[in-house]
Design an enzyme around this catalytic site. Sequence first.
Site, PDB file in Angstrom:
ATOM      1  N   GLY B  12       0.798  -1.218   0.000  1.00 38.11           N
ATOM      2  CA  GLY B  12       0.000   0.000   0.000  1.00 38.11           C
ATOM      3  C   GLY B  12       0.831   1.268   0.000  1.00 38.11           C
ATOM      4  O   GLY B  12       1.932   1.281   0.545  1.00 38.11           O
ATOM      5  N   ASN B 113       5.563  -5.914   5.393  1.00 37.30           N
ATOM      6  CA  ASN B 113       5.741  -7.321   5.688  1.00 37.30           C
ATOM      7  C   ASN B 113       5.989  -8.225   4.492  1.00 37.30           C
ATOM      8  O   ASN B 113       6.976  -8.960   4.425  1.00 37.30           O
ATOM      9  CB  ASN B 113       4.450  -7.795   6.350  1.00 37.30           C
ATOM     10  CG  ASN B 113       4.727  -8.191   7.760  1.00 37.30           C
ATOM     11  OD1 ASN B 113       5.651  -8.975   7.974  1.00 37.30           O
ATOM     12  ND2 ASN B 113       3.983  -7.636   8.694  1.00 37.30           N
ATOM     13  N   THR B 141       5.365   1.238   6.053  1.00 40.09           N
ATOM     14  CA  THR B 141       3.962   0.895   6.282  1.00 40.09           C
ATOM     15  C   THR B 141       3.332   1.869   7.256  1.00 40.09           C
ATOM     16  O   THR B 141       3.920   2.179   8.296  1.00 40.09           O
ATOM     17  CB  THR B 141       3.745  -0.545   6.797  1.00 40.09           C
ATOM     18  OG1 THR B 141       2.392  -0.658   7.243  1.00 40.09           O
ATOM     19  CG2 THR B 141       4.645  -0.885   7.957  1.00 40.09           C
ATOM     20  N   VAL B 142       2.163   2.363   6.930  1.00 38.62           N
ATOM     21  CA  VAL B 142       1.461   3.260   7.851  1.00 38.62           C
ATOM     22  C   VAL B 142       1.009   2.497   9.089  1.00 38.62           C
ATOM     23  O   VAL B 142       0.731   3.104  10.120  1.00 38.62           O
ATOM     24  CB  VAL B 142       0.225   3.922   7.191  1.00 38.62           C
ATOM     25  CG1 VAL B 142       0.661   4.825   6.034  1.00 38.62           C
ATOM     26  CG2 VAL B 142      -0.798   2.907   6.728  1.00 38.62           C
ATOM     27  N   ASP B 143       0.952   1.170   8.994  1.00 38.69           N
ATOM     28  CA  ASP B 143       0.463   0.377  10.124  1.00 38.69           C
ATOM     29  C   ASP B 143       1.465   0.279  11.271  1.00 38.69           C
ATOM     30  O   ASP B 143       1.101  -0.104  12.370  1.00 38.69           O
ATOM     31  CB  ASP B 143       0.098  -1.042   9.650  1.00 38.69           C
ATOM     32  CG  ASP B 143      -1.102  -1.030   8.733  1.00 38.69           C
ATOM     33  OD1 ASP B 143      -2.003  -0.199   8.962  1.00 38.69           O
ATOM     34  OD2 ASP B 143      -1.141  -1.830   7.782  1.00 38.69           O
ATOM     35  N   GLY B 188      -6.256   0.203  10.428  1.00 35.12           N
ATOM     36  CA  GLY B 188      -5.551  -0.725  11.301  1.00 35.12           C
ATOM     37  C   GLY B 188      -6.398  -1.972  11.474  1.00 35.12           C
ATOM     38  O   GLY B 188      -7.271  -2.019  12.321  1.00 35.12           O
ATOM     39  N   GLN B 299      -5.648   9.039   5.014  1.00 34.58           N
ATOM     40  CA  GLN B 299      -4.703   8.769   6.104  1.00 34.58           C
ATOM     41  C   GLN B 299      -3.332   8.375   5.597  1.00 34.58           C
ATOM     42  O   GLN B 299      -2.314   8.778   6.142  1.00 34.58           O
ATOM     43  CB  GLN B 299      -5.182   7.571   6.945  1.00 34.58           C
ATOM     44  CG  GLN B 299      -6.280   7.842   7.895  1.00 34.58           C
ATOM     45  CD  GLN B 299      -6.938   6.550   8.345  1.00 34.58           C
ATOM     46  OE1 GLN B 299      -6.602   6.017   9.382  1.00 34.58           O
ATOM     47  NE2 GLN B 299      -7.868   6.037   7.576  1.00 34.58           N
ATOM     48  N   ARG B 300      -3.315   7.533   4.581  1.00 39.15           N
ATOM     49  CA  ARG B 300      -2.023   7.021   4.149  1.00 39.15           C
ATOM     50  C   ARG B 300      -1.432   7.833   3.002  1.00 39.15           C
ATOM     51  O   ARG B 300      -0.230   7.747   2.751  1.00 39.15           O
ATOM     52  CB  ARG B 300      -2.135   5.548   3.739  1.00 39.15           C
ATOM     53  CG  ARG B 300      -2.928   5.313   2.483  1.00 39.15           C
ATOM     54  CD  ARG B 300      -2.952   3.826   2.110  1.00 39.15           C
ATOM     55  NE  ARG B 300      -3.647   3.648   0.847  1.00 39.15           N
ATOM     56  CZ  ARG B 300      -4.362   2.596   0.520  1.00 39.15           C
ATOM     57  NH1 ARG B 300      -4.474   1.596   1.386  1.00 39.15           N
ATOM     58  NH2 ARG B 300      -4.944   2.509  -0.649  1.00 39.15           N
TER      59      ARG B 300
END
Lengths: 413, 413
Positions: B12, B113, B141-143, B188, B299-300
């Site tokens: 993403g 990941n 990663t934004v996560d 999330g 958001q991302r």
Amino acid sequence: MKKNIIVGQSGGPTAVINASLYGVIAEGKRHGDEIGCVYGMLNGIEGFMQDRYMNLSQELTDEELEILKLTPAAYLGSCRYKLPEDLSSGFYPMIFQKLKQMNIGYFFYIGGNDSMDTVSKLSRYGASTGSDIRFIGIPKTVDNDLVGTDHTPGYASAARYVAASVREIVLDASVYQQKAVTIVEIMGRHAGWLTAAAALARKEAGDNPLLIYLPEYDFDLEQFAQDVKAALDRQPSVVVCVSEGISDRDGKFICEYDNAAQTDSFGHKMLTGSGKVLEAFIRNRYGVKVRSVELNVSQRCSGMLASAADVSEAARAGEAGVKAALRGETGKMIAFLRKDSPVYELEYVPQDVNAICNKEKKFPAEWITDHGRDVSGEFLAYALPLIQGEVERKMENGLPVYLYQRDGRPVRG
Amino acid sequence: MKKNIIVGQSGGPTAVINASLYGVIAEGKRHGDEIGCVYGMLNGIEGFMQDRYMNLSQELTDEELEILKLTPAAYLGSCRYKLPEDLSSGFYPMIFQKLKQMNIGYFFYIGGNDSMDTVSKLSRYGASTGSDIRFIGIPKTVDNDLVGTDHTPGYASAARYVAASVREIVLDASVYQQKAVTIVEIMGRHAGWLTAAAALARKEAGDNPLLIYLPEYDFDLEQFAQDVKAALDRQPSVVVCVSEGISDRDGKFICEYDNAAQTDSFGHKMLTGSGKVLEAFIRNRYGVKVRSVELNVSQRCSGMLASAADVSEAARAGEAGVKAALRGETGKMIAFLRKDSPVYELEYVPQDVNAICNKEKKFPAEWITDHGRDVSGEFLAYALPLIQGEVERKMENGLPVYLYQRDGRPVRG
């Protein structure tokens, strides 16, 4: 004898309604010879009826005033309160009694359509009783749907938010090779001004968003399916922008196409937007990846993306309101007149508020092009000067510092 | 003999994945004695298999490189492509043949990941065949869910977007006197890092958002109803932040609580988020005004709100990757090590990619407070340095200028 100002905010928040409040306070302070102090009613006329107000000239420091200017939402709180149609209602003497007690000479109300209705009624009642209080409306609405003015404060910042966000969503949607449709739902129940701003997101002609649908043009679901198909044949990533208020030829909102039986597992009715409805429709029709994005309230309350032009114009509208009132005007709204000059320039002109309230300025039919799928270059020329400039704001810990009010006292954070 | 670099982006988009790309290109250019040119694979390893790539050192001017650094999404395009588990698959000799033909000595893959899994497999296959190509992963990663690193590039900008947006939504939600609940749904699926960032929005302790729920803590609908009730008893406007991936003690996602029969009028299945489900639940339970806001892809991909710290760290991760490869490292990911110093400072340390891929870093249980309704001050201390600073970007017509790529050629707009 010096008279006091009272100012209120009403209707939905915007990024710059506090800039107009700033304008009223700052201009009021500059006329200390004629004006005593500037009161702010809390939660508009509804709060004022409950004697809720604050002394803005006393409570706010100059530094806080500068922060207020760049704070979104509505510092004084807002309300949605319609004044009685019947001017012989007991409501009016009660309000005017309160105004008299506070020695108010100048009443300013910052808001949209309904707020101008308030200004109209109060000024008409005042005239009928020989009151010398002057009532002035300061326009505000992200919908840009007030008549008699080139545009409204708040629209430009929301338009800039839409344009910048859609440009970024287009980039985000274009990273994969697979066919995908992204549907962006933009505010506007009856007027397409904000959705049209999505056209500003294009980096070049023919660029995404490929399709733009406004409420002013009858929406046809089958035609939409064909439009999306044609766009997908052209390129893998198709971004579509729709107003929340698109409706079909029978006047039925597309968001009402969701099944009335649509419930959660507890039997609760779920509310859906036009974007969600079209997302499910296209996914089922073509089996492609579809995502819908509702820009939601951030459109109207994003201070971070506010247009500097909008902030400055909103403040000047507030200032122009005070000047007009001091000149003796009443029952007026400060309208924006775009000068017929090579460089974008505005005049701030008081207009009869009775000719403005309870009317709606639609997006012009002649600016809707491509059989209801796009907007014209005339619109881009209209909108571009409005979204110019970034404001320089105070930051703390990586976030903007805003001024908010608690029980009539300013709090910074 | 000089070797070439190839770099790809995968997974993403984020606000700063292009800053890492910038870092690889810029550092590659600084080592003209050892490095020939920098190729970019289009749409990651998937596009590379189709021989889709571009020559980044040749195509991009220095000015374009600076724009690239501040452009969100993924300039080279992305993919979601899992390499075969079986290293004896015919896939690997094919890829290595292509790499050999292009005289590649250094392979960089920017992603999360799954992308680290790609680096792991390619480096293991390479080692097994005695290849001297060096494989390095650059995290993204934004996560923020990669293990072995203090945080991941992309997270900070997304966290800043969440914090700034929630602060503005809180202001927007607080303008009326009437009781109202606003539910903000934040990205999330399995990790609560981004939702936790909503706590940064508070202007002072005890401020909205009053309730914050992460996927790491079992969500109980009845408890939630009581939490909201208690908050509404305290103040009229209650803002709640929830992760999209909150789930109950049985592991069922709350977003799956919507009725399976939920369809539009054509019988199409509609997809719903946790925010929408909770919106309907609270509205029906208490009859108060409820609104849900899904922050969604902005958001991302919001470049406008990118954190300057994040941009700089992402670029330095790319540079550190090139330096590590030139030192002979392979099968590594550039991890962030926060120094134990009074002032926030990072070290960029290559870590074994095999120990990182296919793992997930959860939000720490000890940072979840108030029986799953809030996050601790330790988290705020962790996150605050990450969201600092605004970037200075090129603007045109009131909007940011970004660099995008079409058929392997840069386009500005």
